[in-house]
Design a protein around this motif. Structure first.
Motif, PDB file in Angstrom:
ATOM      1  N   LEU A 219      35.455  42.479  22.122  1.00 21.81           N
ATOM      2  CA  LEU A 219      36.207  41.879  21.016  1.00 21.81           C
ATOM      3  C   LEU A 219      37.025  42.928  20.266  1.00 21.81           C
ATOM      4  O   LEU A 219      38.211  42.710  19.967  1.00 21.81           O
ATOM      5  CB  LEU A 219      35.244  41.176  20.058  1.00 21.81           C
ATOM      6  N   ARG A 220      36.436  44.061  19.980  1.00 27.55           N
ATOM      7  CA  ARG A 220      37.164  45.109  19.269  1.00 27.55           C
ATOM      8  C   ARG A 220      38.278  45.681  20.126  1.00 27.55           C
ATOM      9  O   ARG A 220      39.357  46.004  19.635  1.00 27.55           O
ATOM     10  CB  ARG A 220      36.188  46.195  18.826  1.00 27.55           C
ATOM     11  N   GLY A 221      38.009  45.795  21.422  1.00 25.90           N
ATOM     12  CA  GLY A 221      39.036  46.302  22.328  1.00 25.90           C
ATOM     13  C   GLY A 221      40.233  45.387  22.425  1.00 25.90           C
ATOM     14  O   GLY A 221      41.352  45.833  22.695  1.00 25.90           O
ATOM     15  N   ALA A 222      40.025  44.089  22.194  1.00 30.90           N
ATOM     16  CA  ALA A 222      41.121  43.116  22.232  1.00 30.90           C
ATOM     17  C   ALA A 222      41.923  43.111  20.939  1.00 30.90           C
ATOM     18  O   ALA A 222      42.984  42.489  20.874  1.00 30.90           O
ATOM     19  CB  ALA A 222      40.568  41.720  22.499  1.00 30.90           C
ATOM     20  N   GLY A 223      41.412  43.794  19.901  1.00 36.43           N
ATOM     21  CA  GLY A 223      42.151  43.884  18.651  1.00 36.43           C
ATOM     22  C   GLY A 223      41.491  43.249  17.445  1.00 36.43           C
ATOM     23  O   GLY A 223      42.024  43.332  16.333  1.00 36.43           O
ATOM     24  N   PHE A 224      40.354  42.591  17.631  1.00 31.63           N
ATOM     25  CA  PHE A 224      39.673  41.985  16.493  1.00 31.63           C
ATOM     26  C   PHE A 224      39.104  43.082  15.584  1.00 31.63           C
ATOM     27  O   PHE A 224      38.329  43.926  16.036  1.00 31.63           O
ATOM     28  CB  PHE A 224      38.560  41.047  16.958  1.00 31.63           C
ATOM     29  N   ARG A 225      39.503  43.055  14.323  1.00 32.87           N
ATOM     30  CA  ARG A 225      39.108  44.115  13.393  1.00 32.87           C
ATOM     31  C   ARG A 225      37.711  43.896  12.826  1.00 32.87           C
ATOM     32  O   ARG A 225      36.946  44.830  12.624  1.00 32.87           O
ATOM     33  CB  ARG A 225      40.124  44.233  12.259  1.00 32.87           C
ATOM     34  N   HIS A 226      37.382  42.643  12.528  1.00 32.49           N
ATOM     35  CA  HIS A 226      36.090  42.316  11.928  1.00 32.49           C
ATOM     36  C   HIS A 226      35.242  41.559  12.950  1.00 32.49           C
ATOM     37  O   HIS A 226      35.636  40.479  13.398  1.00 32.49           O
ATOM     38  CB  HIS A 226      36.276  41.466  10.672  1.00 32.49           C
ATOM     39  N   VAL A 227      34.106  42.111  13.313  1.00 32.49           N
ATOM     40  CA  VAL A 227      33.222  41.494  14.302  1.00 32.49           C
ATOM     41  C   VAL A 227      31.797  41.525  13.758  1.00 32.49           C
ATOM     42  O   VAL A 227      31.309  42.585  13.354  1.00 32.49           O
ATOM     43  CB  VAL A 227      33.278  42.235  15.662  1.00 32.49           C
ATOM     44  N   GLU A 228      31.130  40.372  13.751  1.00 28.19           N
ATOM     45  CA  GLU A 228      29.785  40.320  13.201  1.00 28.19           C
ATOM     46  C   GLU A 228      28.946  39.269  13.923  1.00 28.19           C
ATOM     47  O   GLU A 228      29.456  38.217  14.336  1.00 28.19           O
ATOM     48  CB  GLU A 228      29.844  39.981  11.710  1.00 28.19           C
ATOM     49  N   MET A 229      27.665  39.563  14.098  1.00 26.78           N
ATOM     50  CA  MET A 229      26.726  38.589  14.639  1.00 26.78           C
ATOM     51  C   MET A 229      26.233  37.716  13.490  1.00 26.78           C
ATOM     52  O   MET A 229      25.828  38.225  12.449  1.00 26.78           O
ATOM     53  CB  MET A 229      25.550  39.299  15.310  1.00 26.78           C
ATOM     54  N   PHE A 230      26.271  36.389  13.666  1.00 24.75           N
ATOM     55  CA  PHE A 230      25.814  35.495  12.610  1.00 24.75           C
ATOM     56  C   PHE A 230      24.555  34.721  12.981  1.00 24.75           C
ATOM     57  O   PHE A 230      23.982  34.005  12.158  1.00 24.75           O
ATOM     58  CB  PHE A 230      26.926  34.512  12.197  1.00 24.75           C
ATOM     59  N   PHE A 231      24.110  34.864  14.246  1.00 24.21           N
ATOM     60  CA  PHE A 231      22.901  34.167  14.682  1.00 24.21           C
ATOM     61  C   PHE A 231      22.264  34.955  15.815  1.00 24.21           C
ATOM     62  O   PHE A 231      22.969  35.520  16.653  1.00 24.21           O
ATOM     63  CB  PHE A 231      23.238  32.753  15.175  1.00 24.21           C
ATOM     64  N   ARG A 232      20.912  34.974  15.848  1.00 20.15           N
ATOM     65  CA  ARG A 232      20.224  35.612  16.975  1.00 20.15           C
ATOM     66  C   ARG A 232      18.871  34.935  17.187  1.00 20.15           C
ATOM     67  O   ARG A 232      18.122  34.710  16.233  1.00 20.15           O
ATOM     68  CB  ARG A 232      20.030  37.106  16.719  1.00 20.15           C
ATOM     69  N   TRP A 233      18.606  34.572  18.418  1.00 22.81           N
ATOM     70  CA  TRP A 233      17.286  34.087  18.838  1.00 22.81           C
ATOM     71  C   TRP A 233      17.008  34.700  20.199  1.00 22.81           C
ATOM     72  O   TRP A 233      17.598  34.286  21.199  1.00 22.81           O
ATOM     73  CB  TRP A 233      17.258  32.558  18.927  1.00 22.81           C
ATOM     74  N   TYR A 234      16.153  35.690  20.255  1.00 26.72           N
ATOM     75  CA  TYR A 234      15.849  36.382  21.503  1.00 26.72           C
ATOM     76  C   TYR A 234      17.116  36.684  22.310  1.00 26.72           C
ATOM     77  O   TYR A 234      17.897  37.545  21.934  1.00 26.72           O
ATOM     78  CB  TYR A 234      14.830  35.591  22.325  1.00 26.72           C
ATOM     79  N   ASN A 235      17.363  35.956  23.396  1.00 26.97           N
ATOM     80  CA  ASN A 235      18.510  36.282  24.249  1.00 26.97           C
ATOM     81  C   ASN A 235      19.696  35.330  24.054  1.00 26.97           C
ATOM     82  O   ASN A 235      20.505  35.119  24.959  1.00 26.97           O
ATOM     83  CB  ASN A 235      18.100  36.306  25.732  1.00 26.97           C
TER      84      ASN A 235
END
Length: 252
Positions: A219-235
């Motif tokens: 995502l950052r390599g494509a140009g997105f400046r702000h990247v964040e995880m908003f959810f996580r459940w194991y895998n």
């Protein structure tokens, strides 16, 4: 439009590579709701985030729209914005089911369902929100960078991309544990050991998960400046990425 119960892999003895054929489409809603932990909550969070970023006179895309569940939720969540909803899928059967559901629901926004292969380009333009729920993982790794760049280029300023992805882990200990707990989850949802095993074999060459760090780098390599995880459940995880040309550290 209700979905039948997923029994696709109940009697399979020689699984082929997984495809979204008529049999899968007929039970897809049941399959995904029983196979993906917190699926309803991830859908709700996706719609909530879309509401934050949707802009008037823009397009809102759902790439890999399947049966239209996400589009229907987006329609309700961003009712105060003048947008066009666009669903893209490479399965004619999925799009036919989506048209049935959306037509019956009576959406408030204009919508368009398009048959296309994301790996070959989508002509995405004027997008303020793009969702890809459990879709990027089915794109061959060779094409993922180009696809994410196309999404970024087709977005307006401050537009967002929302991903839900299955993950793998570089740490083999945690990878093994997370997969074990995931299969336990599927058993609790009524799937047999045979069904779990057969589907795993069918998906082996079709669903290729990345590590969380690989998705962030993509995502950052494509140009997105702000990247964040908003959810996580194991895998499983949810990631939101925002296009912005503002200088780093600038306060609005």
């Amino acid at each position: 439009m209700s979905s039948g119960q997923d029994k696709v892999f109940e009697k399979v003895t020689d699984p082929r590579d997984f495809t979204f054929n008529k049999e899968v489409v007929s039970v897809f809603d049941d399959m995904v709701s029983r196979s993906v932990p917190y699926y309803d909550e991830m859908q709700r969070m996706t719609a909530e985030l879309a509401q934050d970023f949707a802009q008037d006179e823009t397009n809102v895309y759902d790439i890999g729209c399947s049966t239209g569940t996400t589009l229907q939720l987006l329609d309700g969540a961003i009712e105060n914005r003048n947008v066009t909803l666009i669903g893209l899928d490479n399965s004619e059967d999925m799009l036919a089911k989506a048209e049935q559901k959306l037509s019956a629901a009576g959406l408030k926004h204009p919508y368009d369902l398009k048959l296309g292969d994301a790996q070959k380009g989508m002509g995405l333009r004027n997008a303020s929100v793009v969702t890809m729920l459990l879709t990027l993982q089915f794109i061959r790794p060779l094409y993922r960078e180009r696809l994410v760049r196309e999404i970024h280029e087709g977005m307006v300023e401050n537009g967002c991309l929302i991903l839900i992805e299955k993950l793998t882990s570089e740490d083999t200990l945690f990878n093994r544990l997370f997969i074990k707990h995931y299969y336990d989850y599927k058993r609790r949802r009524g799937y047999s050991n045979t069904e779990i095993s057969m589907k795993r074999e069918a998906l082996e060459n079709v669903l290729i998960p990345y590590r969380l760090e690989e998705n962030f780098d993509l995502l950052r390599g494509a140009g997105f400046r702000h990247v964040e995880m908003f959810f996580r459940w194991y895998n499983f995880c949810g990631i939101v990425a925002v296009k912005s040309t503002e200088a780093e550290g600038r306060v609005a």
